[in-house]
Design a protein around this motif. Structure first.
Motif, short mmCIF file in Angstrom:
data_model
loop_
_atom_site.label_atom_id
_atom_site.label_comp_id
_atom_site.label_asym_id
_atom_site.label_seq_id
_atom_site.Cartn_x
_atom_site.Cartn_y
_atom_site.Cartn_z
N THR A 1 0.81 -1.22 0.00
CA THR A 1 0.00 0.00 0.00
C THR A 1 0.84 1.27 0.00
O THR A 1 0.33 2.34 0.27
CB THR A 1 -0.94 0.01 1.22
OG1 THR A 1 -0.17 -0.13 2.41
CG2 THR A 1 -1.95 -1.11 1.13
N ARG B 1 -6.13 1.10 -7.08
CA ARG B 1 -6.50 1.42 -5.70
C ARG B 1 -7.35 2.67 -5.68
O ARG B 1 -7.24 3.52 -6.57
CB ARG B 1 -5.25 1.65 -4.84
CG ARG B 1 -4.49 0.40 -4.48
CD ARG B 1 -3.31 0.71 -3.58
NE ARG B 1 -2.19 1.27 -4.29
CZ ARG B 1 -1.13 1.85 -3.71
NH1 ARG B 1 -1.10 1.98 -2.39
NH2 ARG B 1 -0.14 2.32 -4.43
N TYR C 1 -8.18 -1.07 -1.68
CA TYR C 1 -8.47 -1.94 -2.82
C TYR C 1 -9.98 -2.20 -2.85
O TYR C 1 -10.47 -3.04 -2.09
CB TYR C 1 -7.68 -3.24 -2.71
CG TYR C 1 -6.21 -3.09 -3.01
CD1 TYR C 1 -5.73 -3.17 -4.31
CD2 TYR C 1 -5.30 -2.85 -1.98
CE1 TYR C 1 -4.38 -3.03 -4.59
CE2 TYR C 1 -3.95 -2.71 -2.25
CZ TYR C 1 -3.49 -2.80 -3.55
OH TYR C 1 -2.16 -2.64 -3.82
N SER D 1 -5.11 4.70 0.91
CA SER D 1 -5.51 3.96 -0.28
C SER D 1 -6.20 2.66 0.12
O SER D 1 -5.93 2.09 1.18
CB SER D 1 -4.30 3.66 -1.17
OG SER D 1 -3.39 2.78 -0.53
#
Length: 339
Positions: free
Chosen positions: A186, A275, A265, A263
């Motif tokens: 990430t 993302r 998913y 961020s």
């Protein structure tokens, strides 16, 4: 500052600048405060304390650009650190962190025409270990597992892994070289790529601490016993600056600027590598009261601006599925406990 002190600062900074241009810093948990992060790469072992904190941000309802829809959001954060091994030679701890955005909006992701998620979660569980060797070096490892998504752990594409190694090599006094190796799914840039890093810890006195590398920096200054200044920067777009005034031991007043990003998913995304990013800048002022030796209460209010979401792989995709939110006020309440 005397000339000898200035030369001792310039030399480490010069060599850090020269050798660390391609390198990047990691720190073990994105939810730790700056002081906790610096403590993890500092020279004192066995001094961690059980920690529990909860904070809530309440944002005003603002309009989504070009959609004419309101956007309401409340963000919750929970963090817990549990040390289970503490000695001057080695220490270890486990942590749990939770960030949740509770969103109320009829806005859509404009390019795919999908509804904006009602909730976004970032859940992490990890551990940290450090050891001091006979030559005075300190080595450490931190590993975190979790999921950042609107539907955490919905499939094998949502879980995340952070793995970090570091070494602290003392030079003189409290000064030291810092070496890192980080893997993160990430990271704002180059996710899933292991990256090394290097930095220098310079602490000539209790009033000055500078931790610098490329491209990151921490600065803590205490010009008087009542006033403290702090600044932190992480590549690429993460900045925090704070001034604190402590008229009494149990009370702190502060002003704060922060540029942050997150961020996630999204489970229904069309490309597994995309993302959902969130960027925001904040100006705020607040008061922190220490109710006793272990419990503190923090209340602040401020103005959030330059807020937007987008979906893509990098910041260059910031016009894809972009949801821009109007500027507006917010309030924050935080309750912390440290044994």
């Amino acid at each position: 500052m005397r000339n000898t002190e200035l030369r001792s600062l310039i030399s480490p900074f010069f060599y850090t600048l020269l050798f660390s241009l391609p390198f990047l810093l990691f720190l073990p948990s994105p939810t730790l405060a700056q002081d906790d992060l610096l403590r993890w790469v500092g020279g004192d072992l066995g001094k961690a304390r059980p920690t529990l904190s909860y904070q809530v941000h309440g944002y005003s309802a603002e309009e989504v650009a070009a959609q004419g829809k309101d956007f309401r959001m409340t963000e919750h954060r929970l963090f817990s650190l549990v040390p289970f091994l503490q000695s001057p030679q080695r220490d270890a701890s486990a942590y749990f962190s939770l960030r949740a955005q509770d969103v109320g909006t009829a806005a859509v992701l404009p390019d795919t025409r999908e509804s904006f998620p009602d909730n976004l979660w970032d859940i992490r569980l990890g551990g940290q270990y450090r050891q001091q060797f006979e030559n005075g070096w300190i080595g450490g490892v931190a590993v975190g597992l979790g999921s950042a998504s609107d539907k955490p752990f919905a499939s094998w594409a949502e879980p995340l892994l952070d793995a970090n190694l570091f070494a602290r090599v003392p030079t003189e006094g409290h000064n030291a070289w810092l070496f890192f190796l980080n893997y993160s799914k990430t990271r704002e840039f180059l996710p899933n790529v292991p990256l090394p890093g290097v930095g220098y810890w310079y602490e000539p006195s209790d009033q000055v601490r500078l931790v610098v590398g490329i491209p990151f920096a921490f600065l803590n200054l205490r010009p008087t016993k009542d006033i403290a200044l702090s600044f932190s920067y992480f590549f690429v777009r993460s900045v925090r600056a704070r001034v604190t005034y402590s008229p009494f031991r149990f009370l702190r007043l502060y002003g704060n600027f922060e540029w942050r990003n997150e961020s996630y998913y999204r489970a229904e995304r069309q490309d597994d590598k995309d993302r959902l990013f969130y960027y925001e800048k904040q100006l705020s002022a607040g008061i922190q009261a220490f109710l006793n030796r272990h419990v503190s209460l923090d209340l602040s209010a401020g103005y959030a601006f330059d807020r937007f979401y987008f979906e893509g792989r990098t910041y260059a995709d910031r016009d894809h599925n972009r949801v821009s939110i109007g500027n507006g006020p917010f309030v924050m309440l935080r309750l912390g406990a440290r044994l």
